[in-house]
Design an enzyme around this catalytic site. Structure first.
Site, short mmCIF file in Angstrom:
data_model
loop_
_atom_site.label_atom_id
_atom_site.label_comp_id
_atom_site.label_asym_id
_atom_site.label_seq_id
_atom_site.Cartn_x
_atom_site.Cartn_y
_atom_site.Cartn_z
N HIS A 365 -10.16 -26.42 20.95
CA HIS A 365 -11.42 -26.28 20.23
C HIS A 365 -11.88 -27.57 19.56
O HIS A 365 -12.88 -27.55 18.84
CB HIS A 365 -11.30 -25.21 19.14
CG HIS A 365 -11.34 -23.81 19.66
ND1 HIS A 365 -12.52 -23.16 19.97
CD2 HIS A 365 -10.36 -22.92 19.94
CE1 HIS A 365 -12.26 -21.93 20.39
NE2 HIS A 365 -10.95 -21.76 20.40
N LYS A 557 -22.83 -23.95 8.66
CA LYS A 557 -21.57 -24.22 9.34
C LYS A 557 -20.59 -24.80 8.33
O LYS A 557 -20.97 -25.13 7.21
CB LYS A 557 -21.76 -25.17 10.52
CG LYS A 557 -22.51 -26.44 10.17
CD LYS A 557 -22.84 -27.25 11.42
CE LYS A 557 -23.97 -26.65 12.20
NZ LYS A 557 -23.60 -26.05 13.47
N ARG A 558 -19.35 -24.91 8.72
CA ARG A 558 -18.34 -25.50 7.86
C ARG A 558 -18.78 -26.89 7.42
O ARG A 558 -19.37 -27.64 8.19
CB ARG A 558 -17.02 -25.55 8.63
CG ARG A 558 -15.85 -26.15 7.91
CD ARG A 558 -14.57 -25.84 8.68
NE ARG A 558 -14.66 -26.21 10.08
CZ ARG A 558 -14.24 -27.37 10.57
NH1 ARG A 558 -13.72 -28.28 9.77
NH2 ARG A 558 -14.32 -27.63 11.86
N LYS A 563 -20.04 -32.83 11.19
CA LYS A 563 -21.19 -31.96 11.34
C LYS A 563 -22.44 -32.54 10.66
O LYS A 563 -23.54 -32.07 10.85
CB LYS A 563 -20.88 -30.56 10.80
CG LYS A 563 -19.79 -29.86 11.62
CD LYS A 563 -19.46 -28.48 11.10
CE LYS A 563 -18.34 -27.82 11.87
NZ LYS A 563 -18.69 -27.42 13.25
N THR A 665 -21.28 -22.28 17.98
CA THR A 665 -21.81 -20.96 18.33
C THR A 665 -23.01 -20.60 17.46
O THR A 665 -23.83 -19.78 17.84
CB THR A 665 -20.73 -19.86 18.19
OG1 THR A 665 -20.13 -19.94 16.90
CG2 THR A 665 -19.67 -20.01 19.26
N LYS A 669 -26.61 -18.47 18.29
CA LYS A 669 -27.16 -17.37 17.50
C LYS A 669 -28.59 -17.67 17.06
O LYS A 669 -29.49 -16.82 17.15
CB LYS A 669 -26.28 -17.11 16.28
CG LYS A 669 -24.87 -16.68 16.60
CD LYS A 669 -23.94 -16.85 15.42
CE LYS A 669 -22.48 -16.76 15.85
NZ LYS A 669 -21.55 -17.23 14.81
#
Length: 823
Positions: A365, A557-558, A563, A665, A669
């Site tokens: 991942h 998100k985290r 990110k 993901t 969504k």
């Protein structure tokens, strides 16, 4: 493959039947009555009524699988971010409308009862939510499957903000129990830790005996996973740790009241929290124990079921069992399987290795080196002495039998491929162990899988080119549209077959309507209603006034540097500065939503959270900008909050540095629910752009090869700082007290991380990101073009259905078929 699944309402249960069941449980299960019952009691009674069907489904499914002696997959994951289950179960059972009407006739609101349910605190971010989607799809596709994880008492943590700072609090998700779980003490296992290994001889044959220093019990709790249509109900089995003995009676009697419970407290700590802070030695040890605890208990459970049906005939084991390692967290399962086969079952090494390797497969991942787990060799030797022996033997045989014949005499290759990383302190590379111990390794997006082979494990790919494959991630449309976006689901059902949540490719029928003016109006009316609903939620939750006419720009998100939430923040600050310099600056009003938790020991991530909150405090209360920018950062981001944010999103922020995000993901969504992806060519963004069309997404920034070239040339972030006046100005704000009045330089670490290091090239992508945001602004002003793009996104996301992901796993990795449970 699996049978067709009906999405029709459950024909066996009428509204009156459901009402009677709820009232029965209110009185006989909960010991109250209609006039006295609290909202919580009503919610529990509804859950009990639903469980009459759910647990009957569990029984039928398990009975069918046992009778068919079915091959099954066992999905090992340290996280399962399940969220709430009542709405999802009602939808999958075809009972939502029936329940809604029944509860209304009983004088209650189903919406209010759904809010009573806490989110299950069993995961953190995308890894755990992906696992939850996969469980839904495995059940829907009638694949024999069991999810295995830990029954966390507190989960990750409940996030609060104090003066802008993240504060971690226990997440009491099951303080009063959960109606969806059932304890199975008859299936408990014992897990050994510490101690020493003795070599004994049976004649001339040596045998290893592990004498543990501690034994803990693993108590299973089962959560039913209802497939769409309700016919098949699999289980998620979660292990709770308990002491082998409750407390020491002799110590208690002699006055050591606290010491008497010491063993119990230490054992229960294993399943207390998700991801204990591993900045300390004690935290590292606990995290390793967690990973071994659930892996060992799960393998013991698989063995128990296999032996009850087949005795000691292990020639059938790999044919009937597949074990999927969800990332490296359960990698210790590989030597545990070998230990069980050799030490407990008396199977010699080569046969045990053949069985083990044919059973395991591994999903990678991450491409981040720090996220590929490594454990100190000494720590594994201390906690799991027998496993260290087995790991070293696996490594020796691998280097001798596989590496040496391919690269004879090449010690450099051996050092790179060895499970044991040499250097200061010897480390065990769990990613290497996972690849070597598995028959198949997959990445989770096309570009990610290519980079796994090219950059992460290139020599392994040379050794075993057929071992590596791709399975692009997916999401379940049952939760991530049908349940969370009922307005859009209702609109879709007017134009598409009602079984679209099972066959997402049917959304393609919406494409011809993308230019239809009346459908555009209907579609955008749904989006506007969702936005207005979110306006009320934010007002009640945070007392912030926002406008539904603004662009709702969402990054959820985290919190991690790769990110790049701080890239988003820099652009917001730049827009704010433009408005201060020119109050007439022309921009569509924008509401920026953030949802994120930072790991407790991740100082810079927590600093970014603090910065977002302090910038929000300043901007949201600055009347000079006329409300053109608002920042909304609700605390404790979780699944149930995501279900409110995603249907209202206009823009989906997917802005990781190219080559760093495995898949994502959240991007799926948000796009499915009609948000325009603003992103880099990273992870599944690339495939979303391919499916929806490049004109219906907004892409910016460097590509993977650009990033590598810039790194090789010597990236100097300070050049960008000095050459861009706007960028320099906003970064200098961090070095002042502009956002922290009277407390200068509280945010300086962000500036100097970016100017001096910038490991994820935020400054290099800043100009391109700002240009992309201007494209979003321009596109949003063209109402028809915006509506067309959002509709095309919804219509084009069939590829990202977790059902398709599971079919790929079942066909290409697990060799698994569907089996419908008995009626």
């Amino acid at each position: 493959m699996p049978n067709t699944v009906s999405a029709a309402p459950n024909p066996e249960l009428s509204v009156n039947d459901f009402k009677e069941s709820v009232v029965k449980h209110l009185r006989s299960t909960l010991g109250t009555y209609e006039e006295k019952a609290s909202t919580q009691a009503w919610s529990q009674a509804v859950a009990a009524a639903v469980n009459e069907l759910v647990f009957d489904g569990v029984s039928r499914t398990r009975k069918t699988h046992a009778r068919e002696d079915a091959r099954a997959v066992h999905y090992l994951s340290l996280e399962f971010l399940m969220g709430r289950l009542m709405s999802n179960n009602l939808h999958n059972l075809g009972l939502f409308e029936i329940a809604d009407q029944a509860i209304s006739e009983l004088g209650q609101s189903l919406t209010d009862l759904l809010e009573e349910e806490p989110d299950m605190g069993l995961g953190n971010g995308g890894l755990g939510r992906l696992a939850a989607c996969f469980l839904d799809s495995m059940a829907t596709l009638e694949l024999p499957a069991v999810g295995y994880g830990i029954h966390y008492e507190h989960g990750l943590f409940r996030q609060e903000f104090y003066k802008g700072h993240q504060v971690e609090r226990p997440d009491e998700w099951r303080e009063f129990g959960s109606p969806w779980e059932i304890c199975r003490p008859e299936s408990q296992q014992k897990v050994k830790l510490y101690g020493y290994v003795e070599t004994v001889y049976d004649g001339a044959v040596p045998k290893k005996v592990w004498h543990p220093g501690r034994v803990v019990r693993a108590i299973p709790w089962d959560i039913p996973i209802v497939g769409y249509g309700g016919r098949n109900v699999n289980i998620l089995r979660l292990w709770e740790s308990r002491a082998d003995k409750f407390f020491d009676w002799d110590v208690f009697n002699s006055g050591g009241y606290v010491d008497a419970y010491k063993e119990s407290v230490e054992a229960e700590t294993i399943s207390k929290v998700l991801y204990p802070n591993d900045e300390t030695d004690a935290g590292k040890e606990l995290r390793l124990i967690q990973q071994y605890f659930f892996s060992a208990a799960s393998i013991a459970d698989v063995m128990r079921r296999f032996k009850s049906a087949h005795g000691n005939d292990f020639s059938k084991f790999a044919r009937l069992n597949a074990l999927q390692l969800n990332d490296t967290h359960p990698a210790i399962a590989v030597p545990e399987m070998m230990r069980v086969l050799m030490d407990d079952e008396g199977i010699e090494w080569s046969q045990a290795w053949e069985i083990s390797q044919a059973t395991f497969s591994y999903t990678n991942h991450t491409l981040l080196p720090e996220a590929l787990e490594k454990w100190p060799l000494k720590l594994i030797g201390h906690v799991l002495p027998r496993h260290l022996e087995i790991i070293l033997e696996i490594n020796h045989r691998f280097l001798h039998n596989d590496v040496e014949p391919t690269w004879p005499g090449n010690d450099d290759i051996k050092r790179r491929l060895s499970i044991v990383e040499e250097g200061g302190a010897q480390m065990i590379r769990m990613g290497h162990l996972s690849v070597i111990g598995s028959h198949t390794v997959n990445g989770v997006a096309e570009i990610h899988s290519d980079l796994v082979k090219r950059d992460l494990f290139p020599e392994m790919n040379q050794l075993w080119p057929k071992k590596f494959t791709n399975v692009t991630n997916g999401i379940t449309p049952r939760r991530w549209m049908k349940a969370c976006n009922p307005r859009l689901s209702t609109l879709i059902e007017k134009h598409v077959d009602k079984d679209w949540p099972r066959y997402l490719e049917k959304l393609e029928a919406l494409k011809p309507l993308a230019d239809d003016e009346s459908f555009q109006k209907e579609y955008m009316a749904v989006k506007q209603a969702n936005k207005e609903e979110l306006v009320g939620i934010i007002k009640n939750l945070m007392d912030i006034d926002i406008s539904a006419d603004a662009i709702f720009d969402i990054q959820i998100k985290r919190l991690h540097e790769y990110k790049r939430q701080h890239l988003n923040l820099l652009h917001i600050m730049a827009q704010y500065r433009r408005l201060l310099l020119n109050p007439d600056y022309d921009m569509v009003p924008r509401v920026y939503f953030f949802g994120a938790k930072a790991a407790p020991g991740y100082a810079l991530a927590k600093q970014i959270i603090f910065a977002i909150n302090k910038v929000a405090e300043k901007i949201n209360n600055d009347e000079r900008i006329g409300g053109k920018i608002k920042i909304v950062f609700p605390a404790n981001y979780r699944v149930s909050l995501a279900e409110k944010l995603i249907p209202a999103a206009d823009v989906s922020e997917q802005i990781s540095l190219a080559g760093k995000e495995a898949s994502g993901t959240g991007n799926m969504k948000l796009a499915l629910n009609g948000a325009i992806t603003l992103g880099t060519l990273d992870g599944a963004n690339i495939e979303i752009a391919e499916e929806a069309g490049s004109e219906n997404v907004v892409i910016f920034g460097m590509e993977v090869d650009d990033v590598i070239a810039k790194q090789q040339a010597g990236y100097n972030p300070s050049d960008y700082y000095h050459k861009n006046e706007e960028l320099k100005a906003v970064l200098d704000w961090f070095d002042s007290d502009f956002f922290t009045p009277g407390e200068p330089r509280l945010l300086k670490d962000i500036k100097y991380n970016l100017v001096d290091h910038d490991p994820f090239m935020v400054l290099a992508d800043f100009d391109s990101y700002c240009e992309a945001q201007e494209k979003i602004d321009a596109l949003y002003r063209d109402k028809k073009a915006w509506a067309r793009s959002t509709i095309i996104n919804t219509a084009s996301l069939a590829k990202f259905n977790s059902d398709r992901s599971m079919i790929d796993y079942a066909k290409n990795i697990w060799n698994l078929g569907g089996i419908a449970a008995d009626d």
